[in-house]
Design a protein around this motif. Sequence first.
Motif, PDB file in Angstrom:
ATOM      1  N   VAL A  42      11.412  14.633 -49.034  1.00  0.00           N
ATOM      2  CA  VAL A  42      11.502  15.882 -49.796  1.00  0.00           C
ATOM      3  C   VAL A  42      11.765  17.031 -48.832  1.00  0.00           C
ATOM      4  CG1 VAL A  42      10.193  17.510 -51.208  1.00  0.00           C
ATOM      5  CG2 VAL A  42      10.037  15.055 -51.672  1.00  0.00           C
ATOM      6  N   ALA A  43      10.997  17.050 -47.755  1.00  0.00           N
ATOM      7  CA  ALA A  43      11.172  18.117 -46.766  1.00  0.00           C
ATOM      8  C   ALA A  43      12.606  18.108 -46.227  1.00  0.00           C
ATOM      9  CB  ALA A  43      10.163  17.936 -45.632  1.00  0.00           C
ATOM     10  N   GLY A  44      13.110  16.910 -45.940  1.00  0.00           N
ATOM     11  CA  GLY A  44      14.472  16.789 -45.403  1.00  0.00           C
ATOM     12  C   GLY A  44      15.517  17.271 -46.386  1.00  0.00           C
ATOM     13  N   ASP A  48      17.842  20.267 -45.380  1.00  0.00           N
ATOM     14  CA  ASP A  48      19.227  19.984 -45.012  1.00  0.00           C
ATOM     15  C   ASP A  48      20.224  20.267 -46.137  1.00  0.00           C
ATOM     16  OD1 ASP A  48      18.060  19.144 -42.713  1.00  0.00           O
ATOM     17  OD2 ASP A  48      18.081  17.009 -43.265  1.00  0.00           O
ATOM     18  N   HIS A  49      19.813  20.007 -47.369  1.00  0.00           N
ATOM     19  CA  HIS A  49      20.786  20.116 -48.454  1.00  0.00           C
ATOM     20  C   HIS A  49      20.460  21.221 -49.446  1.00  0.00           C
ATOM     21  CE1 HIS A  49      22.237  16.327 -46.889  1.00  0.00           C
ATOM     22  NE2 HIS A  49      21.044  15.792 -47.048  1.00  0.00           N
ATOM     23  N   LYS A  50      19.331  21.872 -49.268  1.00  0.00           N
ATOM     24  CA  LYS A  50      18.905  22.901 -50.229  1.00  0.00           C
ATOM     25  C   LYS A  50      18.942  22.352 -51.655  1.00  0.00           C
ATOM     26  CE  LYS A  50      18.113  26.385 -47.503  1.00  0.00           C
ATOM     27  NZ  LYS A  50      16.679  26.311 -47.222  1.00  0.00           N
ATOM     28  N   ARG A  51      18.542  21.103 -51.767  1.00  0.00           N
ATOM     29  CA  ARG A  51      18.620  20.461 -53.072  1.00  0.00           C
ATOM     30  C   ARG A  51      17.470  19.476 -53.175  1.00  0.00           C
ATOM     31  NH1 ARG A  51      22.296  19.277 -57.088  1.00  0.00           N
ATOM     32  NH2 ARG A  51      21.668  17.358 -58.123  1.00  0.00           N
ATOM     33  N   LEU A  52      16.851  19.378 -54.352  1.00  0.00           N
ATOM     34  CA  LEU A  52      15.730  18.457 -54.524  1.00  0.00           C
ATOM     35  C   LEU A  52      15.871  17.728 -55.855  1.00  0.00           C
ATOM     36  CD1 LEU A  52      13.053  17.279 -53.657  1.00  0.00           C
ATOM     37  CD2 LEU A  52      11.914  19.358 -54.411  1.00  0.00           C
ATOM     38  N   ASP A  53      16.174  16.427 -55.777  1.00  0.00           N
ATOM     39  CA  ASP A  53      16.279  15.607 -56.986  1.00  0.00           C
ATOM     40  C   ASP A  53      14.998  14.812 -57.170  1.00  0.00           C
ATOM     41  OD1 ASP A  53      18.965  16.024 -58.059  1.00  0.00           O
ATOM     42  OD2 ASP A  53      19.610  15.302 -56.079  1.00  0.00           O
ATOM     43  N   LEU A 114      17.314   4.003 -58.230  1.00  0.00           N
ATOM     44  CA  LEU A 114      17.635   4.382 -56.856  1.00  0.00           C
ATOM     45  C   LEU A 114      19.136   4.464 -56.657  1.00  0.00           C
ATOM     46  CD1 LEU A 114      15.015   2.172 -55.018  1.00  0.00           C
ATOM     47  CD2 LEU A 114      15.095   4.661 -55.001  1.00  0.00           C
ATOM     48  N   ALA A 115      19.875   3.492 -57.230  1.00  0.00           N
ATOM     49  CA  ALA A 115      21.315   3.438 -57.014  1.00  0.00           C
ATOM     50  C   ALA A 115      22.016   4.605 -57.707  1.00  0.00           C
ATOM     51  CB  ALA A 115      21.854   2.107 -57.534  1.00  0.00           C
ATOM     52  N   GLU A 116      21.600   4.889 -58.945  1.00  0.00           N
ATOM     53  CA  GLU A 116      22.348   5.889 -59.706  1.00  0.00           C
ATOM     54  C   GLU A 116      21.963   7.317 -59.370  1.00  0.00           C
ATOM     55  OE1 GLU A 116      21.958   4.932 -63.812  1.00  0.00           O
ATOM     56  OE2 GLU A 116      23.080   3.053 -63.606  1.00  0.00           O
ATOM     57  N   MET A 117      20.686   7.524 -59.125  1.00  0.00           N
ATOM     58  CA  MET A 117      20.247   8.915 -59.026  1.00  0.00           C
ATOM     59  C   MET A 117      19.963   9.356 -57.600  1.00  0.00           C
ATOM     60  SD  MET A 117      17.254  10.643 -61.191  1.00  0.00           S
ATOM     61  CE  MET A 117      16.709  12.138 -60.412  1.00  0.00           C
ATOM     62  N   LYS A 118      19.618   8.388 -56.729  1.00  0.00           N
ATOM     63  CA  LYS A 118      19.260   8.702 -55.347  1.00  0.00           C
ATOM     64  C   LYS A 118      18.285   9.880 -55.255  1.00  0.00           C
ATOM     65  CE  LYS A 118      23.483   6.992 -53.205  1.00  0.00           C
ATOM     66  NZ  LYS A 118      23.960   6.377 -54.470  1.00  0.00           N
ATOM     67  N   GLY A 155      14.673   4.682 -50.050  1.00  0.00           N
ATOM     68  CA  GLY A 155      14.939   6.021 -49.564  1.00  0.00           C
ATOM     69  C   GLY A 155      14.300   7.152 -50.341  1.00  0.00           C
ATOM     70  N   ALA A 156      13.271   6.857 -51.124  1.00  0.00           N
ATOM     71  CA  ALA A 156      12.632   7.926 -51.903  1.00  0.00           C
ATOM     72  C   ALA A 156      11.175   8.097 -51.489  1.00  0.00           C
ATOM     73  CB  ALA A 156      12.709   7.607 -53.385  1.00  0.00           C
ATOM     74  N   ASP A 157      10.704   9.330 -51.514  1.00  0.00           N
ATOM     75  CA  ASP A 157       9.269   9.576 -51.441  1.00  0.00           C
ATOM     76  C   ASP A 157       8.670   9.285 -52.807  1.00  0.00           C
ATOM     77  OD1 ASP A 157       8.948  10.364 -48.815  1.00  0.00           O
ATOM     78  OD2 ASP A 157       9.441  12.460 -49.230  1.00  0.00           O
TER      79      ASP A 157
END
Lengths: 251, 393
Positions: A42-44, A48-53, A114-118, A155-157
């Motif tokens: 989440v922090a990354g 890095d991307h100014k985006r949080l999904d 995970l695959a679709e939404m990352k 790759g998800a928290d």
Amino acid sequence: MKTIALVAALLCGWAGSVLAQVPEHCDLPGYLLFSDSELRRVAGAVRDHKRLDIAVLGTASSLLAGAEGASSAYPARLQAALARRLPGVVVNVVSLAKSRQTTADMTRELKKLLAEMKPALVLWQTGTFDAIRGVDPVQFRETLEDGVADLQAGGADVVLINMQYSPRTESMIHIGAYADSMRAVARERDVPLFDRLSLMRYWNDVGAFNFYAAGRDRALAVKVHDCLGRALAALIVDAAKLEEASGQAGQ
Amino acid sequence: MDTRTAQPVMTTERDLRLDLFRGIALWLIFLDHIPSNIVAWITIRNYGFSDATEIFIFISGYTAAFVYGRAMRERGFVIAGARVYKRAWQIYIAHVFLFTIYLAQIAYVARGFQNPLYAEEMGILDFLQQPDVTIVEALLLKFKPANMDVLPLYIVLLLVFPPALWLLLRWPTAALATSAVLYAAAWEFGWNLSAYPSGHWFFNPFAWQLLFVFGAWCALGGAERLGGLLRSRITLSFAVLYLLFGFFVTMTWYFPRLEYLFMPKWLSDQMYPISKTNLDVLRFAHFLALAAVTVYFVPRTWPGLASPLLRPAILCGQHSLEIFCIGVFLSFAAHFAKVEFSGGTAMQIAVSLIGIALMIAAAWLIAWYKRVEGRKAAARPQAVQTDLAGGGA
């Protein structure tokens, strides 16, 4: 004079209760939202991307019925609260909650999710339906632990969300073993546990909400979900250490 | 009481400590069954691995062997076995009676409960949609609502008790070893009875039988064999150390910071989960340690056992089936009172105290009735007496 004072007091009281419908500040005790586990992805993503999904996995207690249900339930309220707290960051919370799913049912969707939404973060609310169905607590724990491991490997928290405090049904649903299992899995996989159970119990004990209410009172549910969204936002900001990054922001 | 002491007994007279601690266990079970009850903070489950259920099952095994072992020696396998089955039947009836009360309570709750916040939790009421299935599954002991798991366990244990008792009377060590092997096999192969609508029994009979058989083994001479061990200071220090360890570990559940600071990861990996369903070894050992410390400090001849202060607990322990059922009913009633009137601390303390007072009053009434009836029936054969003394549950 007395009458005027009384009327004024009543008016204030009335205004107060109207305003209280969407509280500016929910009572969020820090010790219930504190976590030793960090949300590094989440922090990354924010840095890095100014985006949080964020994806929300869960059952009926992550949903509210009705026309405005989706916008009043805690996933939407979390999105609003995070957007307020993280100016300049695109926050996108997607709720995948469906009623009547056991933890095992939900694990079947993890790969696709995970695959679709990352997502950078998956909020996983569970436990209640497993307790209602009487799923073996040991099995529940193993399923959940494997699922969390899969999400982390993908790759998800992860943040686990446990049961609601429900005083009317607490002598009928044995949630103890499941709540303990969730705490154990959180510790084992080093992920934060959003202790909804203790938080709602705390609100009940300090008189913020009356969870004994039986009636069809939608306002209560809406308020509670709003506060849950804010509390989740507080936990995420704290566990991802976003406060220092973006400076301080209100609740 | 007085009828019992007058009887010829196998070794010596009934050990009042059993009644005392079973009575206390019944109170603790009642307190733990009231949800969100501040008074439940005093119960032992908050300070170690085991809880009142272990005490209850152990003492039940002990008294069952004490009573039916004598019957088996004097009247043979068939008669004693029939008495055990009669007891199991009584407990089954009690269980069905409690289930009826539970159904009424649930149906009442279902009628008024429409809070949209709890749409999911209302799912627990779904089984009311299919009363035919639910009731049959309940009669088969597969559907067991929360807090109604102990009696079905006890029924199953009694159903297999006659052959176990037969073996215990001939080769006690072999019987205990068989029980331990069954326990280990249940862990190894994941044996348990299935439940409705899914899952397994909350108290796995294949695991919990160990405690019951161990109690029976102690009653049939095992306690004397362990006497030297139980009087040793070394045993005592190990037991105390283990209890302190259990206390520390439970504290980390309430103060997560402690765990973070002091609990090594390898240890928690080893320990958790501590299964109640399968009677985790940590729980069993915790019970043994508790029992060892208790036996060391409270000898059979302890004068305190005659004190009027402990009389209420002893009375409750002597009529355990009745008092257990009343306790389950009272915990339903206490929850009902909390929901309908107030859930506050004052209410929690009030329902806890009133509940225990009612349990004592009921025990006193039952004891009085048995005494009066016992006098009248003094001339009748002993069969009736032993069955009452079965004081089972």
